[in-house]
Design a protein around this motif. Structure first.
Motif, mmCIF file in Angstrom:
data_model
loop_
_atom_site.group_PDB
_atom_site.id
_atom_site.type_symbol
_atom_site.label_atom_id
_atom_site.label_comp_id
_atom_site.label_asym_id
_atom_site.label_seq_id
_atom_site.Cartn_x
_atom_site.Cartn_y
_atom_site.Cartn_z
ATOM 1 N N ASP A 26 45.885 21.086 65.844
ATOM 2 C CA ASP A 26 44.247 20.934 65.812
ATOM 3 C C ASP A 26 43.622 21.069 66.636
ATOM 4 O O ASP A 26 44.519 20.804 68.673
ATOM 5 N N LEU A 27 42.770 21.595 66.498
ATOM 6 C CA LEU A 27 41.060 21.123 67.994
ATOM 7 C C LEU A 27 40.535 20.528 67.672
ATOM 8 O O LEU A 27 40.511 20.199 66.338
ATOM 9 N N VAL A 28 40.131 20.159 69.091
ATOM 10 C CA VAL A 28 38.954 18.678 68.567
ATOM 11 C C VAL A 28 38.653 18.963 69.834
ATOM 12 O O VAL A 28 38.557 18.807 70.741
ATOM 13 N N ARG A 29 37.153 18.872 69.327
ATOM 14 C CA ARG A 29 35.580 19.522 70.325
ATOM 15 C C ARG A 29 35.030 19.432 71.438
ATOM 16 O O ARG A 29 34.655 17.755 70.858
ATOM 17 N N VAL A 30 35.253 19.218 72.227
ATOM 18 C CA VAL A 30 34.172 18.079 73.313
ATOM 19 C C VAL A 30 33.088 19.055 73.799
ATOM 20 O O VAL A 30 32.860 20.152 74.333
ATOM 21 N N ASP A 31 31.895 18.071 73.451
ATOM 22 C CA ASP A 31 30.804 18.742 74.700
ATOM 23 C C ASP A 31 30.886 17.670 76.010
ATOM 24 O O ASP A 31 30.889 16.659 76.010
ATOM 25 N N THR A 32 31.245 18.552 76.731
ATOM 26 C CA THR A 32 31.017 17.992 78.307
ATOM 27 C C THR A 32 29.712 17.520 78.398
ATOM 28 O O THR A 32 30.144 16.560 79.916
ATOM 29 N N LYS A 33 28.594 17.694 78.579
ATOM 30 C CA LYS A 33 27.556 16.977 79.042
ATOM 31 C C LYS A 33 27.028 15.821 78.435
ATOM 32 O O LYS A 33 27.052 15.364 79.340
ATOM 33 N N THR A 34 27.206 15.523 77.397
ATOM 34 C CA THR A 34 27.228 14.423 76.440
ATOM 35 C C THR A 34 28.183 13.658 76.706
ATOM 36 O O THR A 34 28.966 12.501 76.413
ATOM 37 N N LYS A 35 30.096 13.948 77.024
ATOM 38 C CA LYS A 35 30.824 13.755 77.195
ATOM 39 C C LYS A 35 31.335 13.043 75.267
ATOM 40 O O LYS A 35 32.175 12.006 74.821
ATOM 41 N N LEU A 36 30.658 13.637 73.835
ATOM 42 C CA LEU A 36 31.538 13.123 72.595
ATOM 43 C C LEU A 36 31.696 14.589 72.144
ATOM 44 O O LEU A 36 31.803 15.322 72.402
ATOM 45 N N MET A 37 33.154 13.714 71.491
ATOM 46 C CA MET A 37 33.732 14.804 70.295
ATOM 47 C C MET A 37 33.266 14.736 68.833
ATOM 48 O O MET A 37 31.413 14.413 69.344
ATOM 49 N N ASP A 38 33.178 15.812 68.783
ATOM 50 C CA ASP A 38 32.635 16.644 67.490
ATOM 51 C C ASP A 38 32.154 15.033 66.402
ATOM 52 O O ASP A 38 31.206 15.691 66.019
ATOM 53 N N ALA A 39 33.112 13.833 65.906
ATOM 54 C CA ALA A 39 33.100 13.116 64.907
ATOM 55 C C ALA A 39 31.929 11.834 66.010
ATOM 56 O O ALA A 39 31.903 10.625 65.305
ATOM 57 N N GLY A 40 31.823 12.641 67.182
ATOM 58 C CA GLY A 40 30.814 11.098 67.717
ATOM 59 C C GLY A 40 30.592 10.511 68.524
ATOM 60 O O GLY A 40 30.478 9.266 69.114
ATOM 61 N N ALA A 41 32.656 10.381 68.626
ATOM 62 C CA ALA A 41 33.308 8.978 69.237
ATOM 63 C C ALA A 41 33.447 9.761 70.916
ATOM 64 O O ALA A 41 32.782 10.463 71.383
ATOM 65 N N ASP A 42 33.105 9.047 71.840
ATOM 66 C CA ASP A 42 32.876 9.013 73.232
ATOM 67 C C ASP A 42 34.641 9.482 73.613
ATOM 68 O O ASP A 42 35.603 9.101 73.699
ATOM 69 N N PHE A 43 34.702 10.845 74.367
ATOM 70 C CA PHE A 43 35.612 11.502 74.622
ATOM 71 C C PHE A 43 36.510 10.395 76.271
ATOM 72 O O PHE A 43 37.922 10.946 76.154
ATOM 73 N N ARG A 44 36.067 9.833 76.627
ATOM 74 C CA ARG A 44 36.640 9.121 77.984
ATOM 75 C C ARG A 44 37.283 7.932 77.616
ATOM 76 O O ARG A 44 37.755 7.222 78.279
ATOM 77 N N THR A 45 37.160 7.476 76.694
ATOM 78 C CA THR A 45 38.181 6.612 75.561
ATOM 79 C C THR A 45 39.641 7.327 75.644
ATOM 80 O O THR A 45 40.906 7.189 75.676
ATOM 81 N N VAL A 46 39.616 8.693 76.432
ATOM 82 C CA VAL A 46 40.870 10.084 76.163
ATOM 83 C C VAL A 46 40.721 9.697 77.434
ATOM 84 O O VAL A 46 41.961 10.061 76.684
ATOM 85 N N ASN A 47 40.499 10.604 77.527
ATOM 86 C CA ASN A 47 40.315 10.959 79.061
ATOM 87 C C ASN A 47 39.592 10.102 79.563
ATOM 88 O O ASN A 47 38.018 10.442 79.609
ATOM 89 N N PRO A 48 39.767 8.611 81.089
ATOM 90 C CA PRO A 48 38.519 8.716 81.420
ATOM 91 C C PRO A 48 37.624 9.616 82.231
ATOM 92 O O PRO A 48 36.578 9.102 82.845
ATOM 93 N N ASN A 49 38.435 10.767 83.276
ATOM 94 C CA ASN A 49 38.016 11.445 84.159
ATOM 95 C C ASN A 49 36.971 12.334 82.993
ATOM 96 O O ASN A 49 35.704 12.957 84.002
ATOM 97 N N GLY A 50 36.841 12.119 81.890
ATOM 98 C CA GLY A 50 35.947 12.777 81.568
ATOM 99 C C GLY A 50 35.959 14.560 81.125
ATOM 100 O O GLY A 50 35.133 15.280 80.673
ATOM 101 N N TYR A 51 36.847 15.114 81.328
ATOM 102 C CA TYR A 51 37.364 16.186 81.209
ATOM 103 C C TYR A 51 38.319 16.756 80.621
ATOM 104 O O TYR A 51 39.386 16.618 80.516
ATOM 105 N N VAL A 52 38.476 18.088 80.304
ATOM 106 C CA VAL A 52 39.201 18.444 79.394
ATOM 107 C C VAL A 52 40.020 19.744 80.135
ATOM 108 O O VAL A 52 39.667 19.821 81.544
ATOM 109 N N PRO A 53 41.189 20.034 79.628
ATOM 110 C CA PRO A 53 42.034 20.024 78.494
ATOM 111 C C PRO A 53 42.663 18.343 78.497
ATOM 112 O O PRO A 53 42.966 17.959 79.685
ATOM 113 N N VAL A 54 43.204 17.929 77.215
ATOM 114 C CA VAL A 54 44.102 17.275 77.448
ATOM 115 C C VAL A 54 44.959 17.364 75.760
ATOM 116 O O VAL A 54 44.176 18.076 74.563
#
Length: 204
Positions: A26-54
């Protein structure tokens, strides 16, 4: 599996490799500027560094860093032939390329995307990057791909980085071998499918 990606970012390399491998994900899109995922959650909970890919595995374990993810995909799906056998000199050549692309090519483009980078420094960056791309162009002479005539995970990474050239005014017109390589990879069905899925090109 889940691939956390940003549109057209280096995560596109892992995206292409997954499609080359025939993997289910599955694909989960991340906004690299806001660090938010499509559903609005903070991507830094997935990767504290805040960058893709994971890449999130079926077990729930997460793997970051593009070079590591590419090797994981290659080893998990050996039938796709995305990497030479572990322990072989050809495998070390691929690792050599992955390291070079990560440190010299990818990071060469990075300052050009940063609006805070002074213009005079961007000029220096483009000149240095041109030297690195000239090296790659020379190595591609007489070859279809980085390792010869066999496509590998390293090719996906180089393709994505060089694909940024137009967006940041990096001139690759002098590099005929590199341009031919870019066209060759872009034409692969997996690259087409990945770029269509990310909205980078339209479906035929």
């Amino acid at each position: 599996m889940k691939l956390y990606y940003a549109r057209g970012a280096c995560s596109l390399s892992s995206h292409i490799a997954l499609r080359e491998a025939g993997a289910t994900f599955d694909l989960v899109r991340v906004d690299t500027k806001t660090k938010l995922m499509d559903a609005g959650a903070d991507f830094r909970t997935v990767n504290p560094n805040g960058y893709v890919p994971v890449l999130e595995l079926d077990s729930g374990e997460r793997l970051s860093e593009n070079a590591a993810i590419l090797q994981y995909i290659a080893d998990t799906y050996p039938a796709a032939n995305l990497a030479p056998p572990p322990g072989s000199m050809a495998r070390y050549r691929m690792l050599e390329w992955l390291t070079f692309i990560t440190s010299e090519v990818h990071k060469g483009y990075s300052p050009l995307f940063n609006p805070a980078t002074p213009e005079d420094y961007k000029s220096i960056t483009r000149e240095r990057l041109a030297g690195r791309l000239a090296y790659v162009d020379q190595k591609l002479a007489g070859r279809q791909y980085l390792l010869g005539d066999t496509f590998s995970a390293a090719d996906t990474y180089l393709f994505v980085c060089v694909n940024w050239s137009g967006a940041v005014n990096v001139d690759v017109s002098a590099f005929a071998n590199l341009q031919a390589f870019q066209a060759r990879v872009a034409a692969r069905p997996a690259a087409q499918a990945a770029m269509q899925a990310e909205g980078l090109i339209k479906k035929a």
